[in-house]
Motif scaffolding. Structure first.
Motif, PDB file in Angstrom:
ATOM      1  N   LEU A  72       0.825  -1.216   0.000  1.00 48.86           N
ATOM      2  CA  LEU A  72       0.000   0.000   0.000  1.00 48.86           C
ATOM      3  C   LEU A  72       0.852   1.256   0.000  1.00 48.86           C
ATOM      4  O   LEU A  72       0.586   2.193  -0.757  1.00 48.86           O
ATOM      5  CB  LEU A  72      -0.925   0.008   1.222  1.00 48.86           C
ATOM      6  CG  LEU A  72      -2.123  -0.915   1.174  1.00 48.86           C
ATOM      7  CD1 LEU A  72      -2.852  -0.886   2.503  1.00 48.86           C
ATOM      8  CD2 LEU A  72      -3.056  -0.531   0.045  1.00 48.86           C
ATOM      9  N   VAL A  73       1.872   1.278   0.842  1.00 51.55           N
ATOM     10  CA  VAL A  73       2.718   2.464   0.955  1.00 51.55           C
ATOM     11  C   VAL A  73       3.517   2.706  -0.320  1.00 51.55           C
ATOM     12  O   VAL A  73       3.708   3.854  -0.734  1.00 51.55           O
ATOM     13  CB  VAL A  73       3.664   2.316   2.175  1.00 51.55           C
ATOM     14  CG1 VAL A  73       4.710   3.408   2.206  1.00 51.55           C
ATOM     15  CG2 VAL A  73       2.858   2.304   3.461  1.00 51.55           C
ATOM     16  N   LEU A  74       3.954   1.644  -0.970  1.00 54.38           N
ATOM     17  CA  LEU A  74       4.814   1.788  -2.147  1.00 54.38           C
ATOM     18  C   LEU A  74       4.052   1.858  -3.473  1.00 54.38           C
ATOM     19  O   LEU A  74       4.639   1.648  -4.527  1.00 54.38           O
ATOM     20  CB  LEU A  74       5.829   0.636  -2.188  1.00 54.38           C
ATOM     21  CG  LEU A  74       6.807   0.603  -1.012  1.00 54.38           C
ATOM     22  CD1 LEU A  74       7.746  -0.574  -1.129  1.00 54.38           C
ATOM     23  CD2 LEU A  74       7.584   1.909  -0.931  1.00 54.38           C
ATOM     24  N   GLY A  75       2.772   2.146  -3.428  1.00 56.13           N
ATOM     25  CA  GLY A  75       2.055   2.385  -4.674  1.00 56.13           C
ATOM     26  C   GLY A  75       0.786   1.598  -4.860  1.00 56.13           C
ATOM     27  O   GLY A  75       0.016   1.877  -5.773  1.00 56.13           O
ATOM     28  N   GLY A  76       0.534   0.603  -4.031  1.00 57.45           N
ATOM     29  CA  GLY A  76      -0.677  -0.195  -4.181  1.00 57.45           C
ATOM     30  C   GLY A  76      -1.950   0.606  -3.972  1.00 57.45           C
ATOM     31  O   GLY A  76      -2.941   0.408  -4.669  1.00 57.45           O
ATOM     32  N   ALA A  77      -1.918   1.532  -3.010  1.00 52.24           N
ATOM     33  CA  ALA A  77      -3.100   2.361  -2.754  1.00 52.24           C
ATOM     34  C   ALA A  77      -3.406   3.253  -3.952  1.00 52.24           C
ATOM     35  O   ALA A  77      -4.567   3.416  -4.339  1.00 52.24           O
ATOM     36  CB  ALA A  77      -2.892   3.198  -1.499  1.00 52.24           C
ATOM     37  N   THR A  99      -5.942  -5.335  -6.149  1.00 56.51           N
ATOM     38  CA  THR A  99      -4.755  -4.483  -6.175  1.00 56.51           C
ATOM     39  C   THR A  99      -4.494  -3.876  -4.798  1.00 56.51           C
ATOM     40  O   THR A  99      -3.355  -3.643  -4.425  1.00 56.51           O
ATOM     41  CB  THR A  99      -4.917  -3.372  -7.226  1.00 56.51           C
ATOM     42  OG1 THR A  99      -5.138  -3.977  -8.498  1.00 56.51           O
ATOM     43  CG2 THR A  99      -3.691  -2.490  -7.315  1.00 56.51           C
ATOM     44  N   LEU A 100      -5.550  -3.652  -4.040  1.00 57.87           N
ATOM     45  CA  LEU A 100      -5.404  -3.091  -2.702  1.00 57.87           C
ATOM     46  C   LEU A 100      -4.787  -4.099  -1.733  1.00 57.87           C
ATOM     47  O   LEU A 100      -3.932  -3.748  -0.928  1.00 57.87           O
ATOM     48  CB  LEU A 100      -6.780  -2.645  -2.196  1.00 57.87           C
ATOM     49  CG  LEU A 100      -6.856  -1.663  -1.058  1.00 57.87           C
ATOM     50  CD1 LEU A 100      -6.119  -0.385  -1.391  1.00 57.87           C
ATOM     51  CD2 LEU A 100      -8.307  -1.358  -0.743  1.00 57.87           C
ATOM     52  N   TRP A 101      -5.206  -5.357  -1.790  1.00 56.19           N
ATOM     53  CA  TRP A 101      -4.743  -6.404  -0.873  1.00 56.19           C
ATOM     54  C   TRP A 101      -4.365  -7.654  -1.647  1.00 56.19           C
ATOM     55  O   TRP A 101      -5.067  -8.662  -1.600  1.00 56.19           O
ATOM     56  CB  TRP A 101      -5.833  -6.757   0.135  1.00 56.19           C
ATOM     57  CG  TRP A 101      -6.240  -5.633   1.016  1.00 56.19           C
ATOM     58  CD1 TRP A 101      -7.375  -4.895   0.917  1.00 56.19           C
ATOM     59  CD2 TRP A 101      -5.517  -5.110   2.128  1.00 56.19           C
ATOM     60  NE1 TRP A 101      -7.399  -3.943   1.902  1.00 56.19           N
ATOM     61  CE2 TRP A 101      -6.273  -4.058   2.656  1.00 56.19           C
ATOM     62  CE3 TRP A 101      -4.302  -5.434   2.731  1.00 56.19           C
ATOM     63  CZ2 TRP A 101      -5.849  -3.319   3.755  1.00 56.19           C
ATOM     64  CZ3 TRP A 101      -3.892  -4.700   3.827  1.00 56.19           C
ATOM     65  CH2 TRP A 101      -4.663  -3.660   4.326  1.00 56.19           C
ATOM     66  N   PRO A 102      -3.240  -7.676  -2.360  1.00 62.42           N
ATOM     67  CA  PRO A 102      -2.918  -8.848  -3.191  1.00 62.42           C
ATOM     68  C   PRO A 102      -2.383 -10.055  -2.414  1.00 62.42           C
ATOM     69  O   PRO A 102      -2.437 -11.169  -2.905  1.00 62.42           O
ATOM     70  CB  PRO A 102      -1.848  -8.313  -4.147  1.00 62.42           C
ATOM     71  CG  PRO A 102      -1.176  -7.234  -3.382  1.00 62.42           C
ATOM     72  CD  PRO A 102      -2.255  -6.619  -2.543  1.00 62.42           C
ATOM     73  N   PHE A 103      -1.888  -9.832  -1.212  1.00 62.26           N
ATOM     74  CA  PHE A 103      -1.318 -10.943  -0.439  1.00 62.26           C
ATOM     75  C   PHE A 103      -2.387 -11.546   0.462  1.00 62.26           C
ATOM     76  O   PHE A 103      -3.100 -10.838   1.156  1.00 62.26           O
ATOM     77  CB  PHE A 103      -0.124 -10.459   0.388  1.00 62.26           C
ATOM     78  CG  PHE A 103       0.992  -9.932  -0.465  1.00 62.26           C
ATOM     79  CD1 PHE A 103       1.866 -10.798  -1.091  1.00 62.26           C
ATOM     80  CD2 PHE A 103       1.142  -8.578  -0.668  1.00 62.26           C
ATOM     81  CE1 PHE A 103       2.888 -10.320  -1.894  1.00 62.26           C
ATOM     82  CE2 PHE A 103       2.165  -8.086  -1.459  1.00 62.26           C
ATOM     83  CZ  PHE A 103       3.034  -8.962  -2.085  1.00 62.26           C
ATOM     84  N   GLY A 104      -2.500 -12.857   0.437  1.00 57.22           N
ATOM     85  CA  GLY A 104      -3.504 -13.542   1.240  1.00 57.22           C
ATOM     86  C   GLY A 104      -4.828 -13.714   0.524  1.00 57.22           C
ATOM     87  O   GLY A 104      -5.793 -14.187   1.109  1.00 57.22           O
ATOM     88  N   ALA A 105      -4.900 -13.334  -0.737  1.00 54.88           N
ATOM     89  CA  ALA A 105      -6.123 -13.501  -1.530  1.00 54.88           C
ATOM     90  C   ALA A 105      -5.790 -14.226  -2.823  1.00 54.88           C
ATOM     91  O   ALA A 105      -4.685 -14.112  -3.345  1.00 54.88           O
ATOM     92  CB  ALA A 105      -6.748 -12.146  -1.842  1.00 54.88           C
TER      93      ALA A 105
END
Length: 140
Positions: free
Chosen positions: A13-18, A51-57
């Motif tokens: 999120l901090v590095l561009g995902g948001a 794109t917001l939460w790609p890890f764990g999904a």
């Protein structure tokens, strides 16, 4: 969600995902207010969430979780063809290029893998949904 996935998602999120997810949500909004883009608005919104939460999904077919609907049948296939021709292929190429750039460093490898997953989802999103990776292992 595991603690590692949470940490990776926060770094993402901090590095561009948001910022990237915001772009998807704006695209979904614009598609939703137009008559022509309405069938693809949900796919753009799902891409934004992924794109917001790609890890764990993990992306899974909606009919495996919820049963058949309009997006999992022939109209969904036609929608995916139109999506692929107009947007999917170049969105996937963008994710692949980002993955190549991130894969150069060891620290970037998990984020490169996330971009590869996003490329596959951006290529053919209609009729698919997101599930927690633990749910997918238990359910299937």
């Amino acid at each position: 969600m595991s603690p590692i996935a949470l940490i990776l998602n926060l770094i993402w999120l901090v590095l561009g995902g948001a910022f990237a997810a915001l772009g998807w949500f704006v695209a979904a909004f614009l598609m939703a207010i137009s008559i022509i883009g309405l069938p693809w608005a949900r796919a753009a919104f799902d891409n934004g969430v992924y794109t917001l939460w790609p890890f764990g999904a993990k992306p899974v077919s909606r009919d495996r979780l919820y049963g058949e609907d309009i997006g999992t049948g022939p109209l969904g296939f036609l929608g995916n063809i139109i999506w692929f021709v107009l947007a999917g292929w170049w969105l996937a190429i963008g994710h692949l290029l980002a993955a190549l750039g991130l894969a150069i460093t060891i620290i970037g490898l998990p984020f490169a893998w996330a971009h590869l997953k996003l490329a596959g989802f951006a290529l053919w999103p209609i009729g698919r949904t997101l599930a927690h990776s633990d749910l997918r292992r238990r359910a299937f």
